[in-house]
Motif scaffolding. Structure first.
Motif, short mmCIF file in Angstrom:
data_model
loop_
_atom_site.label_atom_id
_atom_site.label_comp_id
_atom_site.label_asym_id
_atom_site.label_seq_id
_atom_site.Cartn_x
_atom_site.Cartn_y
_atom_site.Cartn_z
N UNK A 172 0.80 -1.21 0.00
CA UNK A 172 0.00 0.00 0.00
C UNK A 172 0.84 1.28 0.00
N UNK A 173 2.16 1.14 -0.02
CA UNK A 173 3.03 2.31 -0.11
C UNK A 173 3.48 2.46 -1.56
N UNK A 174 3.38 3.68 -2.06
CA UNK A 174 3.77 3.96 -3.44
C UNK A 174 5.01 4.86 -3.44
N UNK A 175 6.13 4.33 -3.87
CA UNK A 175 7.36 5.11 -3.95
C UNK A 175 7.26 6.10 -5.10
N UNK A 176 7.34 7.40 -4.77
CA UNK A 176 7.18 8.42 -5.81
C UNK A 176 8.44 9.21 -6.09
N UNK A 177 9.48 9.13 -5.22
CA UNK A 177 10.69 9.87 -5.50
C UNK A 177 11.44 10.25 -4.25
N UNK A 178 12.07 11.45 -4.28
CA UNK A 178 12.96 11.87 -3.20
C UNK A 178 12.66 13.30 -2.77
N UNK A 184 22.05 24.13 5.78
CA UNK A 184 22.29 25.52 6.12
C UNK A 184 23.71 25.93 5.74
N UNK A 185 23.83 27.04 5.06
CA UNK A 185 25.14 27.56 4.69
C UNK A 185 25.74 26.93 3.46
N UNK A 186 25.06 25.92 2.91
CA UNK A 186 25.60 25.24 1.73
C UNK A 186 25.07 25.90 0.46
N UNK A 187 25.77 25.65 -0.64
CA UNK A 187 25.30 26.12 -1.93
C UNK A 187 24.13 25.24 -2.35
N UNK A 188 22.91 25.80 -2.45
CA UNK A 188 21.77 24.94 -2.80
C UNK A 188 21.91 24.28 -4.16
N UNK A 189 22.61 24.93 -5.10
CA UNK A 189 22.79 24.30 -6.40
C UNK A 189 23.61 23.02 -6.28
N UNK A 190 24.67 23.07 -5.48
CA UNK A 190 25.47 21.86 -5.30
C UNK A 190 24.67 20.79 -4.58
N UNK A 191 23.89 21.20 -3.56
CA UNK A 191 23.10 20.24 -2.80
C UNK A 191 22.06 19.57 -3.68
N UNK A 192 21.32 20.36 -4.44
CA UNK A 192 20.25 19.79 -5.25
C UNK A 192 20.78 19.02 -6.45
N UNK A 193 22.00 19.34 -6.89
CA UNK A 193 22.62 18.52 -7.94
C UNK A 193 22.89 17.11 -7.40
N UNK A 194 23.33 17.01 -6.13
CA UNK A 194 23.54 15.69 -5.53
C UNK A 194 22.22 14.95 -5.41
N UNK A 195 21.17 15.66 -5.02
CA UNK A 195 19.87 15.03 -4.89
C UNK A 195 19.39 14.50 -6.25
N UNK A 212 10.81 14.93 -7.44
CA UNK A 212 11.92 15.51 -6.69
C UNK A 212 11.37 16.72 -5.94
N UNK A 213 11.28 16.60 -4.62
CA UNK A 213 10.80 17.71 -3.79
C UNK A 213 12.01 18.46 -3.27
N UNK A 214 12.25 19.63 -3.84
CA UNK A 214 13.46 20.39 -3.51
C UNK A 214 13.21 21.87 -3.76
N UNK A 215 13.51 22.68 -2.79
CA UNK A 215 13.33 24.11 -2.96
C UNK A 215 12.22 24.64 -2.06
N UNK A 216 12.56 25.72 -1.33
CA UNK A 216 11.61 26.36 -0.44
C UNK A 216 11.59 27.86 -0.76
N UNK A 217 11.10 28.67 0.17
CA UNK A 217 10.95 30.10 -0.12
C UNK A 217 12.25 30.74 -0.57
N UNK A 218 13.37 30.35 0.06
CA UNK A 218 14.62 31.02 -0.23
C UNK A 218 15.44 30.43 -1.35
N UNK A 219 15.12 29.22 -1.79
CA UNK A 219 15.99 28.57 -2.79
C UNK A 219 15.20 27.80 -3.85
N UNK A 220 13.97 28.21 -4.09
CA UNK A 220 13.17 27.46 -5.05
C UNK A 220 13.75 27.49 -6.46
N UNK A 221 14.41 28.60 -6.83
CA UNK A 221 15.01 28.68 -8.16
C UNK A 221 16.10 27.62 -8.35
#
Length: 245
Positions: A172-178, A184-195, A212-221
């Motif tokens: 009953x669990x459906x794997x949809x992604x990550x 904090x303090x990291x480059x979000x581009x580098x972090x999300x590239x790893x993701x 892929x759930x990634x990005x919030x108010x400050x780093x959605x771009x």
């Protein structure tokens, strides 16, 4: 609702303006990344905010909401769904996005539609138990730790596939992604590239796991630049969280 019609209209206007600004950011970010905004789901994070705000956002067309505290989420969205049902309005999708204790997981599985913070096998087992008790399917995302500090939630990238196999083994669990939060303090581009690399590996084995759930108010771009299909935005839409006093 609040019972204050004038106050509701003022709040509705605030939310409309803020929501429009975020949609503009998404449109620009997608244009820069060569992506279609229709590929992106905005999850509005309403933790600490009242059911009245959820209903106003629903009036504005929002259908995906995020919460991270079990008791608050369960009570709030029971009320919201009752109001929507009585009014004949469309339902919503509730994402549980916070760290989750395994003893609370069966309860969450009874009302959430998506759990984005699955990071260990014990939690998979507990969610599956809850899904079976409630006789409902539950979509899940694996939360990935991008800085190696799993105490803040998240499976290590090298262990993500084993966890994915555990989810896939539950009926009953459906794997949809990550999902991940940029450290904090990291480059979000580098972090999300790893993701994105982790996501590619999992999707190769489980083609349905394309979220892929990634990005919030400050780093959605940054999230959009690295394939985010879901953005979790709270403050930019709802403002600073209300006083808890």
């Amino acid at each position: 609702m609040t019972g204050d019609a004038a106050g509701d209209e003022v709040r509705l206007a605030q939310l409309r303006d803020n929501l429009g600004a975020v949609h503009d950011r998404i449109a620009r970010g997608c244009a820069e990344a060569g992506r279609d905004p229709a590929e992106v789901t905005l999850v509005v994070v309403t933790k600490y905010f009242p059911a009245s705000d959820v209903l106003l956002l629903h009036r504005l067309g929002v259908r995906d909401f995020g919460e991270n505290r079990d008791q608050e989420a369960g009570e709030k969205f029971r009320e919201v769904r009752q109001v929507l049902s009585e009014a004949g309005e469309p339902d919503l999708t509730l994402h549980f996005i916070g760290q989750l204790q395994s003893n609370k997981a069966p309860h969450v599985a009874g009302y959430a539609d998506v759990v984005e913070s699955v990071d260990r096998v014990k939690l998979v087992t507990a969610l599956a138990k809850g899904a079976h008790s409630a006789d409902r399917h539950l979509q899940v995302l694996l939360q990935v730790s991008l800085d190696g500090d799993t105490s803040r939630g998240g499976v290590l990238p090298e262990d993500a596939m084993t966890l994915a196999d555990s989810v896939a083994a539950q009926g009953l669990l459906e794997l949809r992604g990550v999902m991940a939060v940029a450290p904090l303090g990291a480059d979000p581009d580098e972090a999300f590239a790893r993701l994105h690399d982790v996501a590619d590996g999992i999707r190769a084995r489980y083609p349905q796991a394309g979220w892929i759930s990634a990005g919030m108010s400050g780093d959605l771009e940054a999230g959009l630049r690295h394939g985010a299909t879901h953005l979790r935005v709270g403050t930019a839409i709802l403002g600073s969280r209300p006083s808890l006093l």
